[in-house]
Design an enzyme around this catalytic site. Structure first.
Site, short mmCIF file in Angstrom:
data_model
loop_
_atom_site.label_atom_id
_atom_site.label_comp_id
_atom_site.label_asym_id
_atom_site.label_seq_id
_atom_site.Cartn_x
_atom_site.Cartn_y
_atom_site.Cartn_z
N ASP A 1 31.95 27.14 43.66
CA ASP A 1 30.76 27.96 43.94
C ASP A 1 30.46 28.80 42.70
O ASP A 1 30.12 29.98 42.77
CB ASP A 1 30.96 28.85 45.16
CG ASP A 1 29.66 29.52 45.63
OD1 ASP A 1 28.57 29.01 45.31
OD2 ASP A 1 29.74 30.56 46.31
N ASN B 1 28.98 34.80 40.76
CA ASN B 1 30.41 34.85 41.03
C ASN B 1 31.26 35.03 39.78
O ASN B 1 32.42 34.64 39.73
CB ASN B 1 30.84 33.63 41.84
CG ASN B 1 30.41 33.76 43.30
OD1 ASN B 1 30.28 34.88 43.80
ND2 ASN B 1 30.18 32.64 43.96
N ASP C 1 35.29 35.27 43.96
CA ASP C 1 34.79 34.50 45.12
C ASP C 1 35.42 33.11 45.16
O ASP C 1 34.77 32.10 44.94
CB ASP C 1 33.26 34.40 45.04
CG ASP C 1 32.64 34.21 46.42
OD1 ASP C 1 33.39 34.03 47.39
OD2 ASP C 1 31.40 34.20 46.52
N LYS D 1 37.82 42.83 50.88
CA LYS D 1 36.76 41.89 51.28
C LYS D 1 36.96 41.54 52.75
O LYS D 1 38.01 41.03 53.14
CB LYS D 1 36.84 40.64 50.41
CG LYS D 1 35.75 39.60 50.69
CD LYS D 1 35.81 38.46 49.66
CE LYS D 1 34.74 37.42 49.87
NZ LYS D 1 34.81 36.33 48.85
N1 LIG Z 1 37.50 42.60 43.13
C1 LIG Z 1 36.23 43.03 43.03
N2 LIG Z 1 35.93 44.12 42.28
C2 LIG Z 1 34.65 44.56 42.18
N3 LIG Z 1 33.60 43.98 42.79
C3 LIG Z 1 33.83 42.90 43.55
C4 LIG Z 1 35.15 42.36 43.70
N4 LIG Z 1 35.08 41.26 44.51
C5 LIG Z 1 33.78 41.13 44.84
N5 LIG Z 1 33.02 42.09 44.27
C6 LIG Z 1 31.55 42.28 44.43
O1 LIG Z 1 31.17 41.84 45.71
C7 LIG Z 1 30.27 40.73 45.62
C8 LIG Z 1 30.58 39.73 46.72
O2 LIG Z 1 31.88 39.24 46.60
P1 LIG Z 1 32.20 37.71 46.70
O3 LIG Z 1 33.67 37.53 46.60
O4 LIG Z 1 31.36 36.97 45.72
O5 LIG Z 1 31.78 37.38 48.20
P2 LIG Z 1 30.54 36.59 48.82
O6 LIG Z 1 31.17 35.40 49.46
O7 LIG Z 1 29.97 37.55 49.79
O8 LIG Z 1 29.60 36.19 47.71
C9 LIG Z 1 30.48 40.18 44.23
O9 LIG Z 1 29.33 39.53 43.73
C10 LIG Z 1 30.80 41.42 43.43
O10 LIG Z 1 29.61 42.09 43.05
MG LIG Z 2 29.87 35.57 45.82
#
Ligand SMILES: Nc1ncnc2c1ncn2[C@@H]1O[C@H](COP(=O)(O)OP(=O)(O)O)[C@@H](O)[C@H]1O
Ligand SMILES: [Mg+2]
Length: 246
Positions: free
Chosen positions: A184, A189, A200, A75
């Site tokens: 959140d 999430n 998240d 990320k």
């Molecule tokens: N560890 C993970 N494995 C698979 N998909 C992930 C993972 N972390 C995040 N995602 C995907 O990426 C998207 C965005 O990640 P997130 O942590 O929610 O960040 P943001 O702050 O951009 O919402 C999530 O909704 C999910 O679909």
């Molecule tokens: Mg998110």
């Protein structure tokens, strides 16, 4: 750094063939500092290359990456769009971060560390979530939730049943008992891969944070609204009672 210099860096760098990304995505995400941080992350966490972007939001981009024969999730927080004023209130007031000086120009590493710390806390609490692997600057590395063919869907895209609702409540209760308020929480999430995973976590706060009960209330309402919409009998009051119950 001007654009041509950045292009040169990408072109000359091993990085170019370490990602399957088109130019547009590259330009969107990677400033020079991020590229340098990525290089470090690649070597520190034995990542071979970025596979594809799973999600690209306003404030972060999440990639599936290849590490040996395994997948991981990377990320990358966007330096430019994360707003100091918006994230500051989730750091100040959290006693776990009380000793950390918050610098307007350098808040993102604190934010990333906070997500890492919260993922650790969830692991210790037995709440299903990505396993934290490491972090550096504006980059977080964690386990990938999904299969070879694709990442796990958010629960808003799966067929909802009682079992899913119960898993969500169980996770919320475990978090609360371990002093964490997600802050959140919504159908965006939580992922579903054989079971519910909470994701998240950067904004999650300690339960003694002055706004923790406000954040919890908001989480509860989001969850209640979502499951009501899918025909589950629920109210914010019943969720709160379950989470806080003995
Ligand atoms: N560890 C993970 N494995 C698979 N998909 C992930 C993972 N972390 C995040 N995602 C995907 O990426 C998207 C965005 O990640 P997130 O942590 O929610 O960040 P943001 O702050 O951009 O919402 C999530 O909704 C999910 O679909
Ligand atoms: Mg998110």
């Amino acid at each position: 750094m001007d654009d041509s210099a950045l292009k040169q860096l990408i072109k000359n760098d091993e990085f170019a063939f370490r990602s399957n990304l088109d130019r547009k995505t590259l330009d969107l995400v990677f400033d020079k500092r991020t590229l340098e941080a990525l290089k470090y992350v690649f070597s520190r966490y034995s990542i071979d290359y970025l596979d594809f972007p799973i999600s690209s939001g306003k404030e972060s981009v999440v990639f599936r990456a290849i590490s040996g024969r395994k997948f991981v999730a990377v990320k990358i927080f966007k330096m430019s769009t994360l707003k100091f004023m918006n994230i500051r209130k989730y750091i100040e007031g959290d006693q776990r971060f009380a000793k950390i000086r918050i610098d307007r120009n350098d808040i993102i590493p604190v934010w990333v560390r906070k997500e890492y710390t919260n993922l650790m806390a969830l692991e210790n609490a037995g709440v299903p979530a990505p396993k934290p692997i490491g972090f550096f600057k504006n980059i977080l590395v964690m386990s990938y939730i999904g299969t070879k063919s694709g990442p796990a869907p958010q629960i808003r895209d799966v067929e909802i049943n009682d079992a899913i609702y119960e898993e969500v409540l169980d996770g919320m209760r475990r978090m609360y008992r371990n002093r964490i308020v997600h802050s959140d929480l919504s159908e965006y999430n939580m992922l579903y891969h054989r079971r519910v995973y909470f994701i998240d976590l950067a904004q999650a706060v300690d339960i003694d944070h002055p706004m923790a009960s406000e954040f919890l209330e908001r989480d509860i309402i989001n969850v209640s609204n979502f499951f009501s919409k899918h025909g589950i009998a629920t109210t914010p009051e019943s969720i709160e009672k379950y989470i806080k119950g003995k």
